[in-house]
Design an enzyme around this catalytic site. Structure first.
Site, short mmCIF file in Angstrom:
data_model
loop_
_atom_site.label_atom_id
_atom_site.label_comp_id
_atom_site.label_asym_id
_atom_site.label_seq_id
_atom_site.Cartn_x
_atom_site.Cartn_y
_atom_site.Cartn_z
N LYS A 36 0.84 -1.20 0.00
CA LYS A 36 0.00 0.00 0.00
C LYS A 36 0.87 1.24 0.00
O LYS A 36 1.60 1.49 0.96
CB LYS A 36 -0.88 0.04 1.26
CG LYS A 36 -1.88 1.18 1.21
CD LYS A 36 -2.46 1.51 2.56
CE LYS A 36 -1.84 2.73 3.18
NZ LYS A 36 -1.93 3.96 2.39
N SER B 110 5.54 7.00 10.23
CA SER B 110 5.72 7.67 11.52
C SER B 110 5.77 6.67 12.66
O SER B 110 5.22 5.57 12.58
CB SER B 110 4.56 8.65 11.74
OG SER B 110 3.35 7.92 11.76
N TYR C 58 -1.66 -4.32 15.97
CA TYR C 58 -2.41 -5.11 14.97
C TYR C 58 -1.92 -6.55 14.99
O TYR C 58 -2.70 -7.51 14.97
CB TYR C 58 -2.21 -4.57 13.55
CG TYR C 58 -2.66 -3.14 13.29
CD1 TYR C 58 -3.67 -2.53 14.04
CD2 TYR C 58 -2.09 -2.40 12.25
CE1 TYR C 58 -4.07 -1.23 13.77
CE2 TYR C 58 -2.48 -1.11 11.97
CZ TYR C 58 -3.46 -0.52 12.73
OH TYR C 58 -3.85 0.77 12.46
N GLU D 124 10.36 0.89 10.14
CA GLU D 124 11.33 1.98 9.93
C GLU D 124 10.57 3.28 10.21
O GLU D 124 9.63 3.61 9.49
CB GLU D 124 11.85 1.98 8.49
CG GLU D 124 12.61 0.73 8.10
CD GLU D 124 13.92 0.57 8.84
OE1 GLU D 124 14.40 1.55 9.45
OE2 GLU D 124 14.44 -0.56 8.84
N CYS E 103 13.24 11.08 6.92
CA CYS E 103 13.30 10.45 8.25
C CYS E 103 14.66 10.68 8.90
O CYS E 103 14.76 10.80 10.11
CB CYS E 103 13.03 8.96 8.13
SG CYS E 103 14.07 8.17 6.90
N GLU F 30 9.76 15.59 15.74
CA GLU F 30 10.07 15.51 14.31
C GLU F 30 9.16 16.48 13.56
O GLU F 30 7.94 16.33 13.56
CB GLU F 30 9.84 14.08 13.81
CG GLU F 30 10.25 13.91 12.36
CD GLU F 30 9.96 12.51 11.83
OE1 GLU F 30 8.87 11.98 12.09
OE2 GLU F 30 10.84 11.97 11.13
P1 NAD Z 1 2.48 7.88 8.23
O1 NAD Z 1 2.86 7.04 9.40
O2 NAD Z 1 1.41 8.88 8.42
O3 NAD Z 1 2.00 6.95 7.02
C1 NAD Z 1 2.78 5.90 6.55
C2 NAD Z 1 1.88 4.89 5.90
O4 NAD Z 1 1.00 4.35 6.88
C3 NAD Z 1 0.99 5.47 4.81
O5 NAD Z 1 0.86 4.55 3.74
C4 NAD Z 1 -0.33 5.65 5.52
O6 NAD Z 1 -1.46 5.63 4.65
C5 NAD Z 1 -0.35 4.46 6.46
N1 NAD Z 1 -1.20 4.64 7.62
C6 NAD Z 1 -1.63 5.81 8.16
N2 NAD Z 1 -2.43 5.57 9.23
C7 NAD Z 1 -2.48 4.21 9.37
C8 NAD Z 1 -3.13 3.34 10.30
N3 NAD Z 1 -3.89 3.81 11.29
N4 NAD Z 1 -2.96 2.02 10.17
C9 NAD Z 1 -2.19 1.52 9.17
N5 NAD Z 1 -1.57 2.29 8.26
C10 NAD Z 1 -1.71 3.63 8.36
O7 NAD Z 1 3.83 8.50 7.70
P2 NAD Z 1 4.01 9.52 6.49
O8 NAD Z 1 3.45 10.82 6.94
O9 NAD Z 1 3.52 8.93 5.22
O10 NAD Z 1 5.60 9.59 6.40
C11 NAD Z 1 6.36 10.35 7.24
C12 NAD Z 1 6.94 9.53 8.36
O11 NAD Z 1 7.67 8.43 7.84
C13 NAD Z 1 7.95 10.32 9.16
O12 NAD Z 1 7.77 10.08 10.53
C14 NAD Z 1 9.29 9.77 8.70
O13 NAD Z 1 10.31 9.94 9.62
C15 NAD Z 1 8.95 8.34 8.45
N6 NAD Z 1 9.92 7.71 7.53
C16 NAD Z 1 10.84 6.81 8.03
C17 NAD Z 1 11.80 6.24 7.19
C18 NAD Z 1 12.81 5.26 7.72
O14 NAD Z 1 13.44 4.57 6.92
N7 NAD Z 1 13.01 5.16 9.01
C19 NAD Z 1 11.81 6.57 5.84
C20 NAD Z 1 10.87 7.47 5.37
C21 NAD Z 1 9.93 8.03 6.23
#
Ligand code: NAD
Length: 505
Positions: free
Chosen positions: A194, A248, A258, A270, A305, A404
């Protein structure tokens, strides 16, 4: 135009307008609508204008995709294919992504606001490189024969988990997908993935190319839709064996719930970061330092990130470091992501823009001082632009220093002693990346050892290349790594086969 000439902004706009994005779910080797027939709009963050309507999947679509992936896992059409053949297909896929790199980078740029220079120069090549790297490992990784007693043979082998669910973020859409698809497919799994709702276009096109490369139907399935429905359905599905999530920390921890409340599927996370850049007073290459620091925090609009969002600098060096950084900002033009000169494009959405601006307000009200940027710009474009922003007079208890922000916002703090620098660097719930700048090898080794982070780079800002693992300590990650052969662990089970050999009669 010569063959190697960089396309102009005008040409990029013309080509972007001619794109025909794929907008349906990709299941069992073909595109289809969501079961509900619902669609949602994806917009261009540089203009605020809609690009396309995308199929809005739900839990029922995850059920369909998982059933398809399960059948493909059970009949072994992928896992039991010869390693050399699997390698050839994934290598071909990597090449097709590169050959279609211009289209994918344009899709990525209009969908995410990332500068075209980055999508064509970094994201797409890294995607091809990542998939090829894992593909080439397929027929080079061996199992083990254990030193078991006479009369026995003991093998330790790795097997695919089966069906893997992947959930990825919007900041490096195609690259984050590749970081997970490369190792999960290379280890023989079938996948339901997804993308983030804001940025599905590049992955949908890449999935189509995987079929063209010869990936059997049902091995790679893409379901678009909201995280709260599609992401949760993946996390809770009883027939998904493992989940790889990047996003996040807040959402990541839900995947542990889950899994705990469903089938104890394997979970690798990650997550977020608040990475320190520690600069000692002896470091002399100020120009190089400023270039690295700017890249660390302003690359990808700070939506990274591993962004180096906390500059921890020796008191004696602070003024000259900030001066060098200010001069470096001239090399970071903000604007139209389709302009090849742009280094900072648009933030992903209006909501995220408001969050970043909210943090800037919080910083000012907490008593920190903006010494560069600090406001929304280019509002007339309809896009979500914030210039490089630097806060001085920051204290470690301030929210802008602890949370962050995920935007182009640098916080600056001073230290006097090495011990203090280490304590400040580690004073965070995160532990993803870090940089240390010093000319003293002893300081470099001591501090690199003491910083609690998955990656420490010395005298540079880097996550290393595909040969090294990337993952987080503390609340930046859980049970897994992206990149390198270490990334295979989270998509495999370890099997012991213990064989009793009868003595010669
Ligand atoms: P997010 O956590 O909001 O979303 C990530 C994914 O999770 C998306 O596909 C989203 O649709 C899905 N999601 C959202 N709510 C959900 C739920 N309740 N249950 C299951 N899935 C759900 O993150 P974002 O805003 O898309 O990305 C930014 C974050 O990602 C930042 O915190 C960043 O640091 C992190 N990030 C980490 C890395 C790493 O390698 N450590 C790399 C890139 C981004």
């Amino acid at each position: 135009m010569t063959e190697d000439a960089v396309p102009t902004t005008l040409q990029n706009h013309a080509d972007a307008a001619a794109l025909r994005p794929r907008t349906q779910l990709f299941i069992d080797g073909g595109f289809r609508d969501a079961v509900s027939g619902r669609r949602f709009v994806t917009e261009n963050p540089a203009t605020g204008q809609p690009i396309a309507e995308i199929a809005e999947g739900g839990p029922e679509d995850i059920d369909v995709a998982v059933a398809v992936a399960r059948k493909a896992a059970d009949d072994g059409r992928w896992s039991r294919m010869s390693p050399a053949d699997r390698k050839a297909i994934l290598v071909r896929w990597a090449s097709l992504i590169e050959e279609n790199g211009r289209e994918i980078s344009l899709l990525e740029t209009i969908d995410s606001g990332k500068p075209i220079g980055d999508t064509i120069g970094i994201d797409v090549p890294e995607t091809g490189n990542c998939i090829r790297w894992h593909a080439e490992a397929i027929d080079k990784l061996y199992g083990q024969v254990a030193p078991s007693p006479e009369g026995t043979v003991a093998m330790v082998t790795k097997e695919p988990l089966g069906v893997v669910g992947l959930v990825i973020p919007w900041n490096y859409p195609i690259m984050m997908a590749a970081w997970k698809l490369g190792p999960s497919l290379a280890t023989g799994n079938t996948v339901v993935i997804k993308p983030a709702s804001a940025t599905a276009l590049s992955l949908l096109r890449a999935a189509e190319l995987a079929s063209e490369a010869g990936l059997p139907d049902g091995v790679l399935n893409v379901v678009t839709g909201p995280g709260s429905r599609v992401g949760e359905a993946i996390g809770r599905h009883m027939d998904i064996d493992g989940v790889g999530f990047t996003g996040s920390t807040e959402v990541g921890r839900r995947f542990l719930t889950y899994a705990g409340e469903s089938n104890l599927k394997r979970v690798a996370l990650e997550l977020g970061g608040k990475s320190p850049q520690v600069v000692f007073g002896d470091y002399t290459d100020l120009e190089g330092l400023a270039a690295n620091m700017a890249f660390a925090i302003f690359w990808n609009m700070g939506e990274n990130c591993s962004a180096g969002s906390r500059l921890i600098v020796h008191r004696s060096a602070k003024d000259r470091v900030l001066e060098a950084l200010r001069a470096e900002l001239a090399n970071w033009p903000v604007g139209d992501p389709l302009d090849p000169a742009t280094k900072i494009g648009a933030l992903i959405s209006k909501t995220h823009l408001e969050q970043v601006l909210g943090y800037i307000d919080i910083g000012e009200s907490e008593g920190a001082r903006v010494v560069a940027g600090g406001n929304r710009i280019l509002q007339e474009t309809g896009g979500y632009f914030v210039p490089p922003t630097v806060f001085d007079n920051v204290r470690p208890d301030m929210r802008i220093y602890r949370e962050e922000i995920f935007g182009p916002v640098l916080t600056v703090l001073e230290f006097d002693t090495e011990a203090e620098a280490v304590a400040l660097a580690n004073d965070t719930e995160y532990g993803l990346a870090s940089s240390v700048y010093t000319n003293d090898l002893n300081i470099a080794h001591r501090v690199a050892r003491e910083i609690k982070a998955g990656t420490v780079s010395v005298n540079c800002y880097s996550e290393g290349d595909m040969t090294v693992p990337f993952g987080g300590y503390k609340m930046s990650g859980f049970s897994g790594h992206d990149k390198s052969a270490h990334a295979h662990d989270q998509y495999t089970e370890t099997k012991t086969t213990w064989i009793q050999v009868a003595p010669r009669p």
